[in-house]
Every structure is written in C-alpha cells, then in structure tokens.
Write an enzyme that holds these catalytic residues in place. Structure first.
Site, PDB file in Angstrom:
ATOM      1  N   HIS A  85       0.822  -1.218   0.000  1.00 19.60           N
ATOM      2  CA  HIS A  85       0.000   0.000   0.000  1.00 19.60           C
ATOM      3  C   HIS A  85       0.854   1.265   0.000  1.00 19.60           C
ATOM      4  CE1 HIS A  85       0.096  -0.100   4.556  1.00 19.60           C
ATOM      5  NE2 HIS A  85       0.069   1.201   4.406  1.00 19.60           N
ATOM      6  N   ASP A 221       1.205  -7.705   2.237  1.00 20.62           N
ATOM      7  CA  ASP A 221       1.336  -6.269   2.008  1.00 20.62           C
ATOM      8  C   ASP A 221       2.798  -5.816   1.848  1.00 20.62           C
ATOM      9  OD1 ASP A 221       0.883  -3.580   1.795  1.00 20.62           O
ATOM     10  OD2 ASP A 221      -0.456  -3.450   3.525  1.00 20.62           O
ATOM     11  N   SER A 643       3.912   2.230   8.498  1.00 25.26           N
ATOM     12  CA  SER A 643       3.728   1.247   7.445  1.00 25.26           C
ATOM     13  C   SER A 643       5.049   1.006   6.746  1.00 25.26           C
ATOM     14  CB  SER A 643       2.705   1.733   6.429  1.00 25.26           C
ATOM     15  OG  SER A 643       1.439   1.369   6.868  1.00 25.26           O
TER      16      SER A 643
HETATM   17  N1  ARG Z   1      -4.684   0.587   7.467  1.00 23.36           N
HETATM   18  C1  ARG Z   1      -3.374   0.583   6.884  1.00 23.36           C
HETATM   19  C2  ARG Z   1      -2.769   1.971   6.983  1.00 23.36           C
HETATM   20  O1  ARG Z   1      -3.260   2.784   7.701  1.00 23.36           O
HETATM   21  C3  ARG Z   1      -3.414   0.076   5.479  1.00 23.36           C
HETATM   22  C4  ARG Z   1      -4.045   0.986   4.479  1.00 23.36           C
HETATM   23  C5  ARG Z   1      -4.074   0.493   3.067  1.00 23.36           C
HETATM   24  N2  ARG Z   1      -5.013  -0.577   2.838  1.00 23.36           N
HETATM   25  C6  ARG Z   1      -6.319  -0.420   2.498  1.00 23.36           C
HETATM   26  N3  ARG Z   1      -7.060  -1.484   2.352  1.00 23.36           N
HETATM   27  N4  ARG Z   1      -6.869   0.746   2.301  1.00 23.36           N
HETATM   28  O2  ARG Z   1      -2.125   2.541   6.153  1.00 23.36           O
HETATM   29  N1  GLU Z   2      -1.160   1.388   7.603  1.00 24.48           N
HETATM   30  C1  GLU Z   2      -0.591   2.418   8.367  1.00 24.48           C
HETATM   31  C2  GLU Z   2       0.441   3.250   7.577  1.00 24.48           C
HETATM   32  O1  GLU Z   2       0.303   3.453   6.402  1.00 24.48           O
HETATM   33  C3  GLU Z   2      -0.001   1.848   9.581  1.00 24.48           C
HETATM   34  C4  GLU Z   2      -1.097   1.473  10.441  1.00 24.48           C
HETATM   35  C5  GLU Z   2      -1.235   2.388  11.602  1.00 24.48           C
HETATM   36  O2  GLU Z   2      -1.779   3.481  11.498  1.00 24.48           O
HETATM   37  O3  GLU Z   2      -0.745   1.939  12.649  1.00 24.48           O
HETATM   38  O4  GLU Z   2       1.361   3.809   8.115  1.00 24.48           O
END
Ligand code: ARG
Ligand code: GLU
Length: 708
Positions: A85, A221, A643
């Site tokens: 991502h 990921d 991330s």
């Molecule tokens: N929750 C994770 C973060 O905050 C992954 C985001 C990307 N994935 C998604 N399905 N939108 O970045």
């Molecule tokens: N997916 C998040 C990022 O892009 C990390 C998840 C979080 O917020 O801890 O940094």
C-alpha cells in the site's frame, strides 16, 4: 499460607509483566532509560547497534519512503522493502488495462526491467542532535509569543544552514514535547528509486478494505524497490547510468520462527499521535470530529464504490483514491469505539485531577501552572465551532473533489502569471478521473456543507446557490460547464501564448470563481480564527507538558510522534478483542484458502496460490507445524507512517514488516491500551515464499542474507 504466597507471587509477576513498556515511541538517540527494560524483554543488542553516527547501525538501513511510509534495505545492492500500500501509487501509475500490474503483479526479472518512478524519493537519516539550546537561544527575553516563534524560526535557519554547509544533505528541526525540546535531523535523499516487484492486489491487498484495520489478517502487504545512486554512491536523479546504491547497513532476514512472547521492535517513521490531549479535546474527537468526518466520507465512498462496481476501468482509476479515502474513515470508527471503551474522557479528567492536586501543593507551581487547565477549558469551547467548520472544509472543499485540485493548479498559473513548462499534470490528472463520479461527489458534498454548517460559517458564494430554487441543478451546471473538468480545453491552453488571455479565460470560469471565493472565505473568516485559537492552545500545551515532565520526573514520558525516527518495542502476542474471544498471534496460508471466494473481489485468491497450497509447495518457509505463516501481531506502539517499518527480533534481524494496527486498538494515537493495542505485520517467510514460489523471482533471494 501457601495459597497467599502463590497469589502474591502471581500478583508480582503480573505487575512486572504489565510494567513492560509496550506503550511509547522512543527517540533512537535517547534509549538510555529504555535499554535495560528492552534487554529484560529479550533484546540482545545495545543502543550502539540501533543508532551510531560513527559506525553502521540499524538506522542506516531505514528510510522515510515517499512522504509518509517507512522502508528498509534488505541487500547490499540497494534492494528495499516496504508495503504494497506504500508503493501503491507507483504500481498504479505504471498500470494500464494492457499492463495491469495492480491486478497481475509486477516482477522485474533482471535489473533492466526495474521501473523508474518520477516524484518518488527515499530519505536516510544521517544524524540527529538535540539542539534545544540553539533553537531557544534569545527567546526567554522576548515576552510576545509571536515574536518568540519568529526568533525560533530564525534560529532554525541558522542551525540548519550550518548543519548542511558544504554537503549535499538536507536538514530540518522539529519540536518535541510540544516545543519544550528541539531536535535537528540531517538527511540524505535519493530520487532514483525503481520498482522491482509487487504481488497482485489479490495478494498485496488481500482482504482489501473489508479486512483493513482488522485481525485476523492475511494480506501480503509488500513491494520491492531498488535505490540507485551515481558512480560515487551519491544521490542522483534518474539516469540509465546510475548504479545500485550500496547501503552502510542492510537487514538480514531471519526465518527461524516467531514465537509468542518473543521480543520485537519496530523502527520507523510514526506520523502523529496526541498522547497529552486535554479531556475536552478527547471529547470533541469522540462526539464531533470523528463522527463529522465519517459522515462526509460515507457519502463520497458510496459514490465511488457504485461507479467502481459498475465498470472495470473505473475500478482501476479510482482504486487508490478509494483506498485512501476509506482508510482514515475506518480508523476513526475504531477510534471512537476504543476511546469509549477505555472511558478515555474520564480517564483524562482523573489525570487532570491528579495534576491539579500536584499543582496546588506548592505555591510556586500554582503560580506557574495554576491557569493551564481552566485555560484549556475556555480554549476548547472557543475552538469547537471552528474545528467543525475546518473539518467540513478540509473534507469537502480541499480534499473532496478532483476539480478542486485542478482549480489549485490553475490558481497557480493565474497568480504567477505564467504557464508552467511541464503540463504533464493535466494528463495525469485525467488518467484517474471520471467526470460523472467527481461531479456527483461535488454536488453531494456541497449540499452537506450547505446544510450542516451553521449559517455564520457559510461562504457568501454558497448563499448565492441556496437562493436558486433548485440548487442540485445549479451545482450540476456549475460543475459540468467548467473548464476544470475539460481535458481538451486545459490541454490547449498553452497553445494560446497570450498569458493575459488565458488568465481571463480561467477567471471567467464559474467553478473556478466559486472555489476561489470559497477558499478566500475559508482562510479569512474560518482558518484565521481557528489558527489564532490553536496557537494559543499550542502555547498552553507547551506549559502543560513542561509541567507534566516535572511532575512525572521518574517516569519515562515519550514525545508525541512527529514523523521522525522512533523505536517501539514489545512482544509477539495475540489479544482478546471481546468478551469470550481470544485471538492467536499469527495467521497462515490455510486462512487465505478459508477466506477464498471468487464472487467477492477482496477475497478472490489467485489460482497459482491455490495450486501451491494444494501441493503444499512451501519450500523451507514453514513453521515447525508445517504451516506457512502469513501475518502476526505484536504489542508495539505504532501509528500511520509506521507502514513498511522493519519488525526486528532480539538479534537485530528482520522478521516482519509492519503494515497495520488492530481495529480494537486504533485509539492508541490518543490513548494506549496494553491489553488491546497490537500492530499487524507481514511475516518475512510469506514474502520470501511469494517471491520465490509464486513469482518465480527467486533470483532476488540471492542478494538477500537469509538466516536461521
Ligand atoms: N490501514 C493501513 C494503513 O493505515 C493500510 C491501508 C491500506 N489498505 C487499504 N485497504 N486501504 O495505512
Ligand atoms: N497502515 C498504516 C500506515 O500506512 C499503519 C497502520 C497504523 O496506522 O498503525 O502507516
């Protein structure tokens, strides 16, 4: 007798276990107060192995990837791993219907096939230093706050200029503990970063937005990039003559297994937390800010989703936009739940009670700190309506539509009175754009802005609209007649080399004028007020945190995350998400097959992966039960920006890369709960299995150092 002894022993054990940090994002040059605890938890190395300016240390293998992710080096030839991502924009940008790398994945089979990425950079930390004294020099004799800030700005320029003189480095200074300390960061930035590999979205984004922020998780990921440098190993813009960068340090990958209670450490770039928030501010997040922003995005997501489901090309165009809109939207929902469950507002009120007591036991303190809490109360009352308006404008005007982004580009032309040489942004803008979708978003969101925001915060131009009988029609017309959504007209602008004429044409556009008016109104009448109050609030926080540091002298307090390098440490462990439920700390490929459902886009497992599973062709990437591990959870305090961060074991080896947090713990940006806050990581063994067995790009493993 014996029973009480056992009980008190158990109690002691419980206490010792629960005082282990877990909460906190620590500054890598200030680990002296943490290292004993880290070693007690299993860490086998020293602070020098983590950060050292004279010798290669872990920090030399870690980069800020782009503007908001972390990445790390995993080979002596500049190979870098981050999340799928995090590389999503790049993967998407290289994708078309013919070469759909989002759907099919991408694997360079040799270095010539690696793909350059305009606009992408990775930044190494060369050195960091506490420069509080230099930055605050001469500020104590200035009584006016604005002038103080001005002096800080001037000092910052001096400090950063000095730090980079005669080098190709860049430098920034950032405030810590709400401005009670300042640190200097000297950095080195590389701009030739090429895409090496990415699994198909059905793996790299498996579970999609359905599983996002949740456990149990089965997302592969990751994506691979390579940093290129000039022949002297220095940063250089893309050139076919560049060569793979030779890092000072890279991480060996350990595949010997991950057990419950193993020590883990996450080392990366957490973006922002708000641990010291005042109770009313927490209340506003729970009762106003999160619900407002969720409701606005509900509308936008619904429109995008409908269009994406109806048409494959639209799905590709809007994939990244949808994902980034839905991400925070889902997090905010978890955050509300978590803060309510923790009874966060009352916890804060209790802490504030204790603070008050501490202040009142001493006349000196009363004098210095006695006003802090009552001042907060007044300030937060005052800021609430402006915060509401700001959230609405941010979500609806500034981040709501693509048309606004095009307005912004045109505004630059009008202001600078010149056409930029490079107009490729127009092409890029329309590549991932569909008029119906954006128009629909515009019309629907504007109606929200109009109905929900109190009259006195409305824009005059909006009032004009409301006077029209049928404002939906009016908004539609405003949008559809505009050049901001007309690729041909915009592309032909430079053909007319008469800049005055071009400006006249742009300024005649009604949507352009509408955005311009709205924007001006916002800055003059909303943001200006908001900002004045916020500045006062920030100033109060500075005193508050200064007092807290004094009050809790014997405790370790960590500074809020601010997109600088931090270390979190904890253990591999599962958790109990709800009454009667216990989550294990890891998932396996079997779970992917359980979720498999060709009917559902997020769960459509690629045939090749199914085949590898049927044949149990797992190489030596299994655990001791013969399962292929996919993801795991641990109690490291992380946030957005982490991330792609390396998850490091007791020996300093890479065992995972961080990519998410568990839903029940998303309130950790404001309040951490050791029982429920877990970070989610990809197991390196799944990554190796995919590169080797799934992609057939096993040649990449040759340059990695894989240890057991
Ligand atoms: N929750 C994770 C973060 O905050 C992954 C985001 C990307 N994935 C998604 N399905 N939108 O970045
Ligand atoms: N997916 C998040 C990022 O892009 C990390 C998840 C979080 O917020 O801890 O940094």
């Amino acid at each position: 007798m014996i029973r009480t002894k056992i009980l008190s022993l158990l109690l002691l054990l419980f206490i010792t276990l629960s005082i282990f940090a877990r909460e906190g994002m620590w500054i890598p040059i200030l680990l002296d107060r943490n290292i004993a605890e880290m070693r007690e938890m299993g860490f086998k190395l020293n602070t020098d192995d983590i950060y050292n300016v004279n010798n290669a240390s872990m920090k030399d293998a870690i980069v800020l990837f782009g503007r908001g992710c972390t990445g790390e080096l995993i080979s002596p030839d500049g190979l870098l791993i981050t999340n799928h991502h995090c590389g999503y924009r790049q993967i998407q940008t290289h994708s078309t219907i013919e070469h759909d790398y989002l759907t099919d994945g991408f694997w360079a089979m040799n270095r010539n096939e690696e793909l350059p990425n305009e606009g992408l950079s990775v930044t190494f930390l060369v050195e960091m230093r506490n420069v509080t004294d230099d930055i605050l020099a001469g500020t104590d004799t200035i009584s006016d706050y604005t002038q103080q800030l001005q002096k800080i700005k001037e000092n910052t320029v001096i400090v950063t200029d000095q730090a980079t003189e005669g080098t190709h480095y860049e430098a920034t200074v950032k405030p810590f503990y709400e401005g009670n300390q300042y640190f200097l960061f000297i950095t080195e930035k590389f701009t030739d970063v090429r895409l090496v590999g990415a699994p198909p979205s059905a793996i790299g984004k498996f579970g999609g937005d359905t599983d996002n922020w949740m456990w149990p998780r089965h997302t592969g990921d990751f994506s691979l990039f390579r940093i290129y440098a000039d022949s002297t190993n220095k940063p250089a813009d893309y050139s076919p003559d560049n060569v793979p960068y030779k890092p000072k340090k890279y991480f060996p990958i350990n595949i010997s297994g991950i057990e419950k209670n193993d020590f883990t450490m996450v080392f990366g770039y957490p973006g922002s937390t708000q641990q010291y928030l005042y109770s009313d501010a927490v209340r506003q997040v729970v009762e106003q800010r999160d619900p407002d922003r969720i409701a606005i995005r509900d509308v936008k997501l619904f429109i995008m989703r409908s269009a994406m489901e109806a048409d494959r090309a639209t799905r590709i165009k809007y994939a990244a936009k949808y994902a980034s809109t839905s991400n925070a939207w889902k997090k905010w929902q978890g955050e509300i739940k978590g803060l309510k469950r923790l009874d966060a507002v009352n916890v804060k009120l209790e802490e504030e009670e204790a603070f008050k007591k501490w202040v009142n036991t001493n006349a000196d303190r009363k004098e210095k700190y006695g006003d802090i809490l009552p001042t907060f109360e007044k300030q937060y009352d005052k800021i609430a309506p402006y915060h509401k308006a700001k959230d609405y404008y941010d979500e609806i005007i500034f981040r709501g539509t693509d048309a606004y982004r095009m307005f912004y580009q045109m505004k630059k032309i009008v202001t600078k009175k010149e056409i930029p040489e490079d107009l490729s942004f127009i092409e890029k803008h329309f590549k991932d754009y569909k008029t119906e979708v954006d128009q629909n978003v515009f019309v629907s969101l504007m109606k929200l802005l109009y109905t929900d925001i109190a009259e006195d915060n409305l824009v005059p131009s909006l009032l004009d609209i409301s006077e029209k009988k049928n404002d939906k029609k009016h908004l539609e017309k405003l949008y559809s007649k505009s050049i901001l959504n007309n690729k041909d007209e915009l592309t032909n602008l430079p053909g007319k080399d008469n800049i005055e004429k071009i400006i006249r044409k742009i300024e005649k556009d009604k949507l352009y004028r509408f955005f311009d008016k709205t924007r001006n109104y916002y800055y003059d009448s909303i943001y200006a007020n908001y900002n004045n109050i916020q500045k006062e609030i920030d100033r109060n926080y500075k005193t508050y945190v200064m007092a807290l540091l004094e009050m809790k002298e014997d405790e370790k307090l960590f500074p809020d995350a601010n997109l600088t390098m931090r270390i979190s440490y904890g253990k591999v462990e599962g958790y109990e998400p709800a009454d009667g439920v216990e989550y294990k700390h890891y998932t396996t490929l079997d779970g992917i097959m359980e979720k498999d459902n060709p009917e559902i886009y997020d769960y459509n497992v690629p045939e090749k992966l199914k085949q590898l599973h049927r044949e149990q062709d797992f190489g030596n990437y299994t655990n001791d039960k013969g399962e292929l591990p996919v993801c795991f959870t641990a109690s490291n305090h992380t946030t957005g920006g982490n991330s792609g961060s390396p998850v490091i074991n007791a020996e300093g080896h890479l065992i995972g890369i961080n990519f998410d947090r568990c839903w029940e713990g998303t309130m950790s940006d404001i309040m951490f709960d050791p029982a429920k806050c877990r970070n989610i990581s990809l197991d390196m063994r799944y990554m190796l299995f995919l590169v080797d067995k799934f992609a057939g790009a096993g040649y990449l493993l040759d340059e990695m150092e894989i240890v057991r």
